[in-house]
Design a protein around this motif. Structure first.
Motif, short mmCIF file in Angstrom:
data_model
loop_
_atom_site.label_atom_id
_atom_site.label_comp_id
_atom_site.label_asym_id
_atom_site.label_seq_id
_atom_site.Cartn_x
_atom_site.Cartn_y
_atom_site.Cartn_z
N LEU A 1 5.92 7.15 -4.48
CA LEU A 1 5.42 5.90 -3.93
C LEU A 1 5.43 4.78 -4.97
CD1 LEU A 1 2.49 7.42 -1.86
CD2 LEU A 1 4.47 6.21 -0.89
N ALA A 2 5.02 5.11 -6.20
CA ALA A 2 5.03 4.11 -7.27
C ALA A 2 6.46 3.66 -7.56
CB ALA A 2 4.38 4.68 -8.52
N ALA A 3 7.38 4.60 -7.56
CA ALA A 3 8.79 4.27 -7.85
C ALA A 3 9.39 3.38 -6.77
CB ALA A 3 9.61 5.55 -7.98
N GLN A 4 8.90 3.52 -5.54
CA GLN A 4 9.41 2.72 -4.43
C GLN A 4 8.75 1.35 -4.32
OE1 GLN A 4 11.97 3.43 -2.21
NE2 GLN A 4 12.39 5.09 -3.65
N GLY A 5 7.72 1.10 -5.16
CA GLY A 5 7.13 -0.23 -5.18
C GLY A 5 5.70 -0.34 -4.70
N GLU B 1 1.09 -12.20 13.54
CA GLU B 1 2.54 -12.01 13.58
C GLU B 1 2.93 -10.96 12.54
OE1 GLU B 1 4.03 -15.88 12.83
OE2 GLU B 1 3.46 -15.90 10.72
N ASP B 2 4.14 -10.44 12.65
CA ASP B 2 4.60 -9.37 11.76
C ASP B 2 4.38 -9.71 10.30
OD1 ASP B 2 5.43 -8.12 14.05
OD2 ASP B 2 7.58 -8.43 13.70
N GLN B 3 4.70 -10.95 9.94
CA GLN B 3 4.69 -11.34 8.53
C GLN B 3 3.29 -11.40 7.92
OE1 GLN B 3 6.39 -12.93 11.00
NE2 GLN B 3 8.38 -12.02 10.47
N GLU B 4 2.26 -11.35 8.76
CA GLU B 4 0.89 -11.35 8.25
C GLU B 4 0.34 -9.94 8.07
OE1 GLU B 4 -1.35 -13.85 10.89
OE2 GLU B 4 -0.62 -15.69 9.94
N HIS B 5 1.13 -8.94 8.44
CA HIS B 5 0.73 -7.55 8.22
C HIS B 5 1.12 -7.10 6.81
CE1 HIS B 5 -1.00 -6.13 11.97
NE2 HIS B 5 -0.15 -6.93 12.60
N ILE B 6 0.56 -5.96 6.40
CA ILE B 6 0.71 -5.48 5.02
C ILE B 6 1.88 -4.51 4.93
CG2 ILE B 6 -0.43 -4.20 3.17
CD1 ILE B 6 -3.11 -5.03 4.57
N PRO B 7 2.74 -4.69 3.92
CA PRO B 7 3.79 -3.68 3.71
C PRO B 7 3.18 -2.36 3.26
CG PRO B 7 3.84 -5.35 1.98
CD PRO B 7 2.84 -5.81 2.99
N MET B 8 3.66 -1.27 3.86
CA MET B 8 3.14 0.06 3.54
C MET B 8 4.28 1.02 3.28
SD MET B 8 -0.09 0.86 6.07
CE MET B 8 0.37 -0.13 7.50
N LEU B 9 4.08 1.89 2.32
CA LEU B 9 4.99 3.01 2.07
C LEU B 9 4.20 4.29 2.33
CD1 LEU B 9 6.55 1.77 -1.28
CD2 LEU B 9 7.71 1.86 0.93
N LEU C 1 -8.12 15.01 -11.84
CA LEU C 1 -7.01 15.65 -12.54
C LEU C 1 -5.75 14.79 -12.48
CD1 LEU C 1 -7.44 19.32 -11.20
CD2 LEU C 1 -8.18 18.40 -13.42
N MET C 2 -5.67 13.93 -11.48
CA MET C 2 -4.50 13.07 -11.31
C MET C 2 -4.59 11.76 -12.06
SD MET C 2 -4.21 13.61 -7.17
CE MET C 2 -2.88 12.42 -6.97
N MET C 3 -5.81 11.24 -12.20
CA MET C 3 -6.02 9.89 -12.72
C MET C 3 -5.30 9.58 -14.04
SD MET C 3 -7.69 8.08 -10.52
CE MET C 3 -8.32 6.71 -11.49
N PRO C 4 -5.31 10.49 -15.02
CA PRO C 4 -4.65 10.16 -16.30
C PRO C 4 -3.14 9.95 -16.17
CG PRO C 4 -6.14 12.04 -16.56
CD PRO C 4 -5.98 11.81 -15.10
N TYR C 5 -2.56 10.42 -15.08
CA TYR C 5 -1.10 10.40 -14.95
C TYR C 5 -0.59 9.43 -13.88
CZ TYR C 5 -2.11 14.72 -17.40
OH TYR C 5 -2.60 15.64 -18.29
N LEU C 6 -1.51 8.79 -13.14
CA LEU C 6 -1.10 7.87 -12.09
C LEU C 6 -0.55 6.58 -12.69
CD1 LEU C 6 -4.01 8.28 -9.51
CD2 LEU C 6 -1.69 9.19 -9.34
N LYS C 7 0.53 6.09 -12.10
CA LYS C 7 1.19 4.88 -12.62
C LYS C 7 0.66 3.60 -11.97
CE LYS C 7 5.34 7.59 -13.54
NZ LYS C 7 6.76 7.86 -13.16
N VAL C 8 -0.05 3.75 -10.87
CA VAL C 8 -0.67 2.60 -10.19
C VAL C 8 -2.10 2.99 -9.81
CG1 VAL C 8 1.50 1.65 -9.30
CG2 VAL C 8 0.26 3.35 -7.95
N PRO C 9 -2.97 2.01 -9.55
CA PRO C 9 -4.37 2.32 -9.20
C PRO C 9 -4.48 3.06 -7.87
CG PRO C 9 -4.11 0.01 -9.82
CD PRO C 9 -2.73 0.56 -9.66
N ILE D 1 0.84 -1.19 0.00
CA ILE D 1 0.00 0.00 0.00
C ILE D 1 0.88 1.24 0.00
CG2 ILE D 1 -1.74 1.32 1.26
CD1 ILE D 1 -2.65 -1.31 2.55
N GLY D 2 0.57 2.21 -0.85
CA GLY D 2 1.23 3.50 -0.83
C GLY D 2 0.29 4.55 -0.29
N ILE D 3 0.68 5.26 0.76
CA ILE D 3 -0.16 6.28 1.38
C ILE D 3 0.37 7.67 1.04
CG2 ILE D 3 -1.04 7.24 3.54
CD1 ILE D 3 -0.88 4.48 4.78
#
Length: 242
Positions: A71-75, A31-39, A92-100, A5-7
């Motif tokens: 955020l997209a560049a970081q994964g 456990e830690d490994q069941e949580h979601i990676p976030m940027l 205004l952003m949607m046409p230029y976003l690289k991820v959903p 997830i990118g915030i």
């Protein structure tokens, strides 16, 4: 493998922490490994969204796009924004976003419809109220929206800016409580907390009501989209009269 997830954060910093916390709390993990990676990009350079909507400030779009691209560049596999008002600029952003991106306004409107609500009150910044983003989204799913006006609208706005953003726990919220009572008397079955600072305000100022936390709705949708198990804290209705 869960998605990342990118915030897009910094609007404001405390609200960004609140969103991240709600993603963690909404994840059924042992456990830690069941949580979601976030940027998180805590971009405090993003201009005030309400000022921009009211024609009193510069557009936040360039800085929003900087965050999205970083955020997209970081994964990041997809993006979320905790700021309700910022969603006004999403088209205004949607046409230029690289991820959903998951749209918090639309997801909250869907949640209200799923719960069977016919009429809800809206607690939000002046920018969000005047932009009409919640009104349009809720009306599309058949839910009527009531919002404070005049002095009561100003009181909600002050609670956000002079209260939460300013770190003032002693703000007088009498007019906000009156707004809640008036909307309930007008037939509102629930209140949408349509500004990221408002759930924080509910806790700080001990406001009472049947609240729908848009940040929590977004967090749960993000957890599901990331591929984790959702541990829901949202209110539910066991029986709905249509």
């Amino acid at each position: 493998m869960m998605k990342t997830i990118g915030i897009i954060g910094g609007m404001g910093p405390m609200a960004t922490v609140d969103l991240m916390k709600k993603v963690i709390l909404a994840t059924d993990a042992r456990e830690d490994q069941e949580h979601i990676p976030m940027l998180v990009d805590n971009n405090t350079n993003i201009p005030d969204r309400t000022a921009a909507i009211l024609g009193k400030g510069e557009s936040p779009v360039p800085e929003l796009m900087k965050s999205a691209n970083r955020l997209a560049a970081q994964g990041a596999d997809f993006l979320i924004m905790g700021c309700n008002t910022a969603h006004y600029f999403l088209p205004l952003m949607m046409p230029y976003l690289k991820v959903p991106v998951i749209n918090m306004i639309e997801e909250t409107a869907k949640f209200c419809a799923e719960q069977g609500y016919r009429k809800v009150g809206l607690l939000a910044s002046a920018g969000t109220c005047h932009a009409g983003i919640y009104q349009r989204a809720l009306e599309r799913v058949g839910v009527t929206v009531v919002q404070p006006a005049g002095a009561q609208e100003d009181a909600v706005h002050r609670m956000i800016y002079d209260g939460v953003k300013a770190g003032n726990p002693d703000l007088d919220t009498t007019d906000v409580r009156k707004a809640l009572a008036d909307m309930a008397a007008d037939g509102c079955e629930a209140f949408v907390l349509g500004c990221t600072e408002v759930p924080v305000a509910v806790s700080i100022y001990h406001l009472e009501g049947n609240f729908i936390d848009a940040t929590e709705v977004l967090a749960e949708r993000a957890v599901a989209a990331a591929g984790a198990r959702v541990l829901s804290h949202l209110p539910s209705r066991t029986s709905v009269s249509h």
